[in-house]
Design a protein around this motif. Structure first.
Motif, PDB file in Angstrom:
ATOM      1  N   THR A 123      25.663 107.035  26.510  1.00 62.38           N
ATOM      2  CA  THR A 123      25.344 105.559  27.099  1.00 62.38           C
ATOM      3  C   THR A 123      25.551 105.364  28.240  1.00 62.38           C
ATOM      4  N   ASN A 176      20.417 105.504  25.908  1.00 64.08           N
ATOM      5  CA  ASN A 176      21.444 105.351  24.647  1.00 64.08           C
ATOM      6  C   ASN A 176      20.806 106.306  23.852  1.00 64.08           C
ATOM      7  N   SER A 187      27.510 101.774  18.828  1.00 61.46           N
ATOM      8  CA  SER A 187      26.979 101.232  19.995  1.00 61.46           C
ATOM      9  C   SER A 187      27.746 100.297  20.516  1.00 61.46           C
ATOM     10  N   TRP A 215      14.022 100.502  29.278  1.00 58.06           N
ATOM     11  CA  TRP A 215      14.561 101.046  28.110  1.00 58.06           C
ATOM     12  C   TRP A 215      13.630 101.651  27.136  1.00 58.06           C
ATOM     13  N   CYS A 217      13.100 103.494  23.788  1.00 56.40           N
ATOM     14  CA  CYS A 217      13.589 103.512  22.199  1.00 56.40           C
ATOM     15  C   CYS A 217      12.618 104.639  21.676  1.00 56.40           C
ATOM     16  N   ASN A 233      17.656 104.124  16.636  1.00 59.35           N
ATOM     17  CA  ASN A 233      18.811 103.543  16.900  1.00 59.35           C
ATOM     18  C   ASN A 233      18.512 102.072  16.260  1.00 59.35           C
ATOM     19  N   GLU A 235      20.417  99.461  16.218  1.00 59.85           N
ATOM     20  CA  GLU A 235      20.720  98.263  17.298  1.00 59.85           C
ATOM     21  C   GLU A 235      19.797  97.997  18.121  1.00 59.85           C
ATOM     22  N   GLU A 236      18.676  98.806  18.493  1.00 57.43           N
ATOM     23  CA  GLU A 236      17.837  98.507  19.450  1.00 57.43           C
ATOM     24  C   GLU A 236      16.616  97.515  19.102  1.00 57.43           C
ATOM     25  N   ILE A 288      22.851  93.457  20.223  1.00 55.32           N
ATOM     26  CA  ILE A 288      23.236  94.392  19.239  1.00 55.32           C
ATOM     27  C   ILE A 288      24.536  94.260  18.563  1.00 55.32           C
TER      28      ILE A 288
END
Length: 295
Positions: A123, A176, A187, A215, A217, A233, A235-236, A288
């Motif tokens: 990250t 990430n 994360s 970013w 993803c 991921n 959390e994204e 997040i």
């Protein structure tokens, strides 16, 4: 699957991220059974609980190959020099963290081990304005423009061209990445640490004050009428709604495995490119954390 509960990360070189505690089945699986729990990339996909402790560390030279492999997950077969990108990440090792497994003290036979194996995640953020003349960053900038031309609406195309054309506009590229089965909980301490490191760098007048953030993803499209998007991921997921602009790219032709079963359907691998106001970074980190805590 590997279950991990994240603990708070400090800013020292060896940053404790997670302390995972779970029971291990005492029965030993046969070789064939163990093989069946691995996917084509060697990632564990079985359903047994494993015990492992992880730590976050500043990237080091010995992490080069592990970082490069993680970058390949994100960029697939695009024309980006991933080796050079890994070197940049290591060169700015005061920003960002790699995730590695905590191991007992090495035995004498392991003295020659350079620690190059076992990078489970990375990250970090890279200033792609300041470093625009470096070949791999030039390739990333060209890739963003090309992907936008092929997939984005006119407004988003114009925004990407604008922020990349203005050398006074500092653009941060967020990376990430982690291997399969490392949960989203990891994360939170990673991004908390990144926040602290960026604050320190800015106080030292280093070029980490960003007007915009880019970013990418990893996502999967279910192919259903609802067009539900799954984030690799987790959390994204909530940060997507905070983007100034975004667009999706189908990467089926580049992925080794184009589709995965999903409740009787199939998943198509995609990339979602998000553009954020740089001032929103701390807010994104809060989202997040909330997403992880809600799981």
């Amino acid at each position: 699957m590997c279950f991990v509960s994240a603990s708070e990360m400090s800013n020292k070189r060896n940053k404790d991220i997670q302390d995972q505690e779970s029971d291990i089945d005492e029965e030993q699986d046969s070789g064939s059974e163990r093989d069946s729990d691995l996917d084509s990339d060697g990632n564990y996909v079985g359903d047994k609980e494993l015990q492992a402790d992880f730590e976050g560390r500043n990237p080091e030279d010995c992490d080069f190959h592990g970082i490069k492999q993680l970058l390949r997950q994100l960029f697939l077969k695009t024309n980006v020099d991933l080796g050079a990108l890994a070197e940049i990440i290591i060169s700015q090792n005061y920003i960002g963290s790699v995730v590695k497994q905590c191991l007992d003290e090495p035995e004498e036979d392991d003295e020659d081990d350079d620690g190059s194996d076992g990078v489970f995640g990375i990250t970090t953020v890279i200033n792609i304005t300041k470093r625009k003349d470096e070949k791999c960053i030039e390739q990333i900038r060209s890739l963003l423009i090309t992907l936008a031309e092929e997939n984005a609406n006119d407004k988003t195309k114009a925004l990407i061209k604008k922020i990349l054309a203005d050398d006074s506009t500092q653009v941060g590229f967020i990376i990430n990445e982690r291997i399969l089965n490392i949960p989203a909980a990891i994360s939170v301490p990673l991004f908390s640490s990144l926040q602290s490191e960026l604050d320190k760098a800015v106080r030292k007048n280093m070029p980490y004050t960003f007007q915009y953030l880019v970013w990418i993803c990893k996502t999967y499209n279910t192919g259903e009428q609802s067009s539900e998007v799954l984030f690799a991921n987790q959390e994204e997921k909530p940060i997507a709604d905070e983007a100034l602009a975004s667009f999706d790219v189908d990467v089926t032709e580049q992925a080794d495995l184009s589709q995965w079963d999903y409740e009787g359907g199939a998943l198509t691998p995609c990339r979602k490119i998000l553009i954020f106001d740089g001032l929103k970074f701390n807010h994104l980190v809060r989202l997040i954390k909330e997403e992880v805590e809600a799981v």
